[in-house]
Motif scaffolding. Structure first.
Motif, PDB file in Angstrom:
ATOM      1  N   CYS A 150       0.830  -1.202   0.000  1.00  6.01           N
ATOM      2  CA  CYS A 150       0.000   0.000   0.000  1.00  6.01           C
ATOM      3  C   CYS A 150       0.869   1.259   0.000  1.00  6.01           C
ATOM      4  CB  CYS A 150      -0.932  -0.013   1.201  1.00  6.01           C
ATOM      5  SG  CYS A 150      -2.179   1.289   1.162  1.00  6.01           S
ATOM      6  N   ALA A 151       1.993   1.222   0.708  1.00 11.53           N
ATOM      7  CA  ALA A 151       2.909   2.372   0.712  1.00 11.53           C
ATOM      8  C   ALA A 151       3.515   2.576  -0.672  1.00 11.53           C
ATOM      9  CB  ALA A 151       4.013   2.173   1.754  1.00 11.53           C
ATOM     10  N   TYR A 152       3.901   1.473  -1.337  1.00 12.17           N
ATOM     11  CA  TYR A 152       4.390   1.574  -2.721  1.00 12.17           C
ATOM     12  C   TYR A 152       3.311   2.164  -3.616  1.00 12.17           C
ATOM     13  CZ  TYR A 152       8.561  -1.330  -1.902  1.00 12.17           C
ATOM     14  OH  TYR A 152       9.758  -1.827  -1.470  1.00 12.17           O
ATOM     15  N   MET A 153       2.087   1.695  -3.415  1.00  8.18           N
ATOM     16  CA  MET A 153       0.980   2.216  -4.219  1.00  8.18           C
ATOM     17  C   MET A 153       0.765   3.696  -3.940  1.00  8.18           C
ATOM     18  SD  MET A 153      -1.882  -0.786  -4.337  1.00  8.18           S
ATOM     19  CE  MET A 153      -2.745  -0.110  -5.751  1.00  8.18           C
ATOM     20  N   ALA A 154       0.849   4.086  -2.675  1.00  3.15           N
ATOM     21  CA  ALA A 154       0.663   5.492  -2.322  1.00  3.15           C
ATOM     22  C   ALA A 154       1.724   6.368  -2.988  1.00  3.15           C
ATOM     23  CB  ALA A 154       0.705   5.666  -0.799  1.00  3.15           C
ATOM     24  N   LEU A 155       2.966   5.896  -2.987  1.00  8.09           N
ATOM     25  CA  LEU A 155       4.036   6.643  -3.647  1.00  8.09           C
ATOM     26  C   LEU A 155       3.778   6.741  -5.148  1.00  8.09           C
ATOM     27  CD1 LEU A 155       6.792   8.048  -3.594  1.00  8.09           C
ATOM     28  CD2 LEU A 155       7.845   5.783  -3.841  1.00  8.09           C
ATOM     29  N   THR A 156       3.381   5.634  -5.746  1.00  6.36           N
ATOM     30  CA  THR A 156       3.097   5.624  -7.175  1.00  6.36           C
ATOM     31  C   THR A 156       1.922   6.542  -7.505  1.00  6.36           C
ATOM     32  OG1 THR A 156       3.882   3.348  -7.267  1.00  6.36           O
ATOM     33  CG2 THR A 156       2.635   4.126  -9.152  1.00  6.36           C
ATOM     34  N   VAL A 157       0.870   6.481  -6.690  1.00  8.04           N
ATOM     35  CA  VAL A 157      -0.291   7.348  -6.894  1.00  8.04           C
ATOM     36  C   VAL A 157       0.118   8.806  -6.743  1.00  8.04           C
ATOM     37  CG1 VAL A 157      -2.510   8.062  -5.925  1.00  8.04           C
ATOM     38  CG2 VAL A 157      -2.014   5.638  -6.230  1.00  8.04           C
ATOM     39  N   LEU A 158       0.878   9.101  -5.704  1.00  6.94           N
ATOM     40  CA  LEU A 158       1.318  10.474  -5.455  1.00  6.94           C
ATOM     41  C   LEU A 158       2.108  11.022  -6.644  1.00  6.94           C
ATOM     42  CD1 LEU A 158       1.473  12.788  -3.357  1.00  6.94           C
ATOM     43  CD2 LEU A 158       3.601  11.761  -2.551  1.00  6.94           C
ATOM     44  N   LEU A 159       3.084  10.258  -7.107  1.00  8.65           N
ATOM     45  CA  LEU A 159       3.887  10.707  -8.253  1.00  8.65           C
ATOM     46  C   LEU A 159       3.053  10.775  -9.529  1.00  8.65           C
ATOM     47  CD1 LEU A 159       7.214   8.751  -7.628  1.00  8.65           C
ATOM     48  CD2 LEU A 159       6.777  11.195  -7.267  1.00  8.65           C
ATOM     49  N   GLY A 160       2.205   9.757  -9.740  1.00  7.23           N
ATOM     50  CA  GLY A 160       1.370   9.731 -10.942  1.00  7.23           C
ATOM     51  C   GLY A 160       0.412  10.902 -11.003  1.00  7.23           C
ATOM     52  N   VAL A 161      -0.289  11.161  -9.898  1.00  5.79           N
ATOM     53  CA  VAL A 161      -1.252  12.266  -9.860  1.00  5.79           C
ATOM     54  C   VAL A 161      -0.532  13.601  -9.988  1.00  5.79           C
ATOM     55  CG1 VAL A 161      -2.908  13.475  -8.377  1.00  5.79           C
ATOM     56  CG2 VAL A 161      -3.003  10.989  -8.576  1.00  5.79           C
ATOM     57  N   LEU A 162       0.582  13.749  -9.264  1.00  5.97           N
ATOM     58  CA  LEU A 162       1.329  15.005  -9.291  1.00  5.97           C
ATOM     59  C   LEU A 162       1.878  15.305 -10.684  1.00  5.97           C
ATOM     60  CD1 LEU A 162       2.295  17.325  -7.484  1.00  5.97           C
ATOM     61  CD2 LEU A 162       4.357  15.996  -7.023  1.00  5.97           C
ATOM     62  N   LEU A 163       2.503  14.323 -11.313  1.00 12.90           N
ATOM     63  CA  LEU A 163       3.077  14.551 -12.642  1.00 12.90           C
ATOM     64  C   LEU A 163       2.005  14.732 -13.716  1.00 12.90           C
ATOM     65  CD1 LEU A 163       6.087  12.074 -12.480  1.00 12.90           C
ATOM     66  CD2 LEU A 163       6.164  14.572 -12.360  1.00 12.90           C
ATOM     67  N   THR A 164       0.880  14.041 -13.557  1.00 15.96           N
ATOM     68  CA  THR A 164      -0.229  14.247 -14.494  1.00 15.96           C
ATOM     69  C   THR A 164      -0.777  15.665 -14.350  1.00 15.96           C
ATOM     70  OG1 THR A 164      -0.795  11.897 -14.462  1.00 15.96           O
ATOM     71  CG2 THR A 164      -2.499  13.421 -15.206  1.00 15.96           C
TER      72      THR A 164
END
Length: 196
Positions: free
Chosen positions: A152-166
């Motif tokens: 879930c922490a990996y997912m949170a990091l991925t979501v954070l970077l994905g949403v931010l960069l998008t």
């Protein structure tokens, strides 16, 4: 307070947070058409289900029910968590593949940004505590639940970077690609739980 009672309280805390994470990630993911946020929300829902089963197992041990085989329940819970993770990986592959094929990108999501940032902070803390308590009370299922928090922490990091960069650059393809990167971690944990 004994270690088993600490584990039960920790699981209640985890379930409370996962419920918030599920609702916020799912709603913001649907609104933003983000497979990454929806997958994050579904992962939270699956963790709620496995957490409830684990809580049941811990409560049975706390009550010291003599006619209950804790080892058998432990194996079943661990196996169940593994299958949940595999189902999540399948969902991510299918949905991300569809979004890449149709060139469907996510919209901006401040709610997704906030929930993923909060989860990125909280999940490692929960994971470390669950693994430590799992070792102390000889519960592989609690340790596996802690490893789900790591995913879930990996997912949170991925979501954070994905949403931010998008949001910053408008890269429509980033969130499905980022979601696909999670599949390795999710499948690995799922298969380890099933083999256990």
């Amino acid at each position: 307070m004994d270690k088993l009672q600490q584990a039960i309280r920790l699981e209640y805390l985890s379930l409370g947070w996962m419920s918030i994470e599920f609702i916020v990630a799912l709603i913001t993911g649907i609104q933003a058409h983000s497979v990454l946020l929806v997958a994050f929300g579904l992962d939270s829902c699956l963790e709620i289900i496995s957490g409830l089963v684990l809580l049941w197992r811990l409560t049975l041990e706390k009550r010291q029910q003599i006619n209950v085989n804790i080892d058998m329940i432990e194996r079943r819970v661990t196996h169940f968590v593994g299958w949940i993770l595999i189902l999540l990986a399948i969902y991510i592959v299918v949905t991300s593949g569809y979004n890449l094929w149709t060139h469907h990108g996510a919209e901006n999501s401040f709610g997704g940004l906030l929930i993923s940032a909060a989860s990125l902070v909280l999940m490692p803390i929960l994971a470390l505590r669950k693994v430590k308590l799992g070792k102390a009370i000889h519960s592989p299922a609690l340790k596996e639940d802690g490893m789900c928090n790591v995913v879930c922490a990996y997912m949170a990091l991925t979501v954070l970077l994905g949403v931010l960069l998008t949001m910053l650059f408008g890269w429509w393809w980033l969130t499905p690609v980022a979601a696909l990167l999670l599949v390795y971690f999710i499948l690995r944990e799922g298969l380890e739980s099933i083999r256990a």
